[in-house]
Design a protein around this motif. Structure first.
Motif, PDB file in Angstrom:
ATOM      1  N   ILE A   1      -2.813  -2.493   1.015  1.00 56.80           N
ATOM      2  CA  ILE A   1      -2.460  -1.711  -0.171  1.00 56.80           C
ATOM      3  C   ILE A   1      -1.022  -1.988  -0.591  1.00 56.80           C
ATOM      4  O   ILE A   1      -0.684  -1.937  -1.766  1.00 56.80           O
ATOM      5  CB  ILE A   1      -2.669  -0.220   0.105  1.00 56.80           C
ATOM      6  N   SER A   2      -0.175  -2.309   0.344  1.00 57.51           N
ATOM      7  CA  SER A   2       1.240  -2.494   0.073  1.00 57.51           C
ATOM      8  C   SER A   2       1.490  -3.675  -0.864  1.00 57.51           C
ATOM      9  O   SER A   2       1.102  -4.812  -0.551  1.00 57.51           O
ATOM     10  CB  SER A   2       1.987  -2.743   1.391  1.00 57.51           C
ATOM     11  N   PRO A   3       2.146  -3.446  -1.998  1.00 58.28           N
ATOM     12  CA  PRO A   3       2.492  -4.556  -2.890  1.00 58.28           C
ATOM     13  C   PRO A   3       3.395  -5.586  -2.220  1.00 58.28           C
ATOM     14  O   PRO A   3       3.325  -6.772  -2.558  1.00 58.28           O
ATOM     15  CB  PRO A   3       3.211  -3.868  -4.056  1.00 58.28           C
ATOM     16  N   VAL A   4       4.225  -5.145  -1.297  1.00 57.76           N
ATOM     17  CA  VAL A   4       5.096  -6.078  -0.579  1.00 57.76           C
ATOM     18  C   VAL A   4       4.252  -7.066   0.228  1.00 57.76           C
ATOM     19  O   VAL A   4       4.508  -8.278   0.209  1.00 57.76           O
ATOM     20  CB  VAL A   4       6.080  -5.317   0.337  1.00 57.76           C
ATOM     21  N   ILE A   5       3.266  -6.563   0.930  1.00 59.05           N
ATOM     22  CA  ILE A   5       2.382  -7.429   1.715  1.00 59.05           C
ATOM     23  C   ILE A   5       1.584  -8.343   0.786  1.00 59.05           C
ATOM     24  O   ILE A   5       1.417  -9.543   1.044  1.00 59.05           O
ATOM     25  CB  ILE A   5       1.430  -6.597   2.583  1.00 59.05           C
ATOM     26  N   GLN A   6       1.091  -7.800  -0.315  1.00 59.13           N
ATOM     27  CA  GLN A   6       0.333  -8.608  -1.267  1.00 59.13           C
ATOM     28  C   GLN A   6       1.180  -9.758  -1.810  1.00 59.13           C
ATOM     29  O   GLN A   6       0.720 -10.893  -1.920  1.00 59.13           O
ATOM     30  CB  GLN A   6      -0.165  -7.742  -2.420  1.00 59.13           C
ATOM     31  N   ASN A   7       2.416  -9.452  -2.149  1.00 58.40           N
ATOM     32  CA  ASN A   7       3.286 -10.490  -2.704  1.00 58.40           C
ATOM     33  C   ASN A   7       3.707 -11.511  -1.659  1.00 58.40           C
ATOM     34  O   ASN A   7       3.948 -12.675  -1.972  1.00 58.40           O
ATOM     35  CB  ASN A   7       4.527  -9.848  -3.345  1.00 58.40           C
TER      36      ASN A   7
ATOM     37  N   ILE B   1      -1.523  -9.224   8.231  1.00 55.77           N
ATOM     38  CA  ILE B   1      -1.953  -8.324   7.160  1.00 55.77           C
ATOM     39  C   ILE B   1      -2.665  -7.110   7.743  1.00 55.77           C
ATOM     40  O   ILE B   1      -2.414  -5.976   7.345  1.00 55.77           O
ATOM     41  CB  ILE B   1      -2.872  -9.044   6.157  1.00 55.77           C
ATOM     42  N   PHE B   2      -3.546  -7.325   8.669  1.00 54.91           N
ATOM     43  CA  PHE B   2      -4.359  -6.214   9.160  1.00 54.91           C
ATOM     44  C   PHE B   2      -3.540  -5.247   9.999  1.00 54.91           C
ATOM     45  O   PHE B   2      -3.972  -4.160  10.291  1.00 54.91           O
ATOM     46  CB  PHE B   2      -5.556  -6.728   9.960  1.00 54.91           C
ATOM     47  N   SER B   3      -2.333  -5.594  10.384  1.00 56.45           N
ATOM     48  CA  SER B   3      -1.506  -4.671  11.137  1.00 56.45           C
ATOM     49  C   SER B   3      -0.995  -3.534  10.256  1.00 56.45           C
ATOM     50  O   SER B   3      -0.569  -2.508  10.749  1.00 56.45           O
ATOM     51  CB  SER B   3      -0.313  -5.391  11.764  1.00 56.45           C
ATOM     52  N   ILE B   4      -1.076  -3.707   8.967  1.00 53.31           N
ATOM     53  CA  ILE B   4      -0.647  -2.669   8.040  1.00 53.31           C
ATOM     54  C   ILE B   4      -1.721  -1.578   8.007  1.00 53.31           C
ATOM     55  O   ILE B   4      -2.907  -1.851   8.035  1.00 53.31           O
ATOM     56  CB  ILE B   4      -0.428  -3.246   6.638  1.00 53.31           C
TER      57      ILE B   4
END
Length: 118
Positions: free
Chosen positions: A98-104, A28-31
């Protein structure tokens, strides 16, 4: 595997301060963009602060001038310094990409409860 762990919440009187911390997994933190969100009872989750990898930050109008977001990329940590707290800041606070893709893909942590008394 736990992806996000928020901490630092608590009960504080109006005008007080708290510092929230978030430990994020490498996936996650790589985003680039990370943010702090909050959800008050009966209300949708809202984005309150954003940190971009180049140190650009943005804030919701409701917290601008009172909250400060920061990050430690080496430790994969995200922080939220909250000053001049108001009762309307009472909510569960979450961090995430922030990315919805990452969140999902990775979901949300358990959050940390902030209660501000008047």
């Amino acid at each position: 595997q736990v992806q996000l762990v928020e901490s630092g919440g608590g009960l504080v009187q109006a005008g007080g301060s708290l510092r929230l911390s978030c430990a994020a997994s490498p996936s996650i933190f790589s985003i680039d963009a990370m943010g702090w969100y909050r959800q008050a009872p009966g209300k949708p989750r809202e984005l309150v602060a954003v940190s971009i990898s180049d140190d650009t930050t943005n804030y919701a109008d409701s917290v601008k001038g009172r909250f400060s977001i920061s990050r430690d990329n080496a430790k994969r940590m995200l922080y939220l310094q909250m000053n001049s707290l108001k009762p309307e800041d009472t909510a569960v606070y979450y961090c995430n990409a922030i990315s919805p893709v990452i969140q999902n893909t990775y979901g949300w942590g358990q959050g940390t409860q902030v209660n501000v008394s008047s």
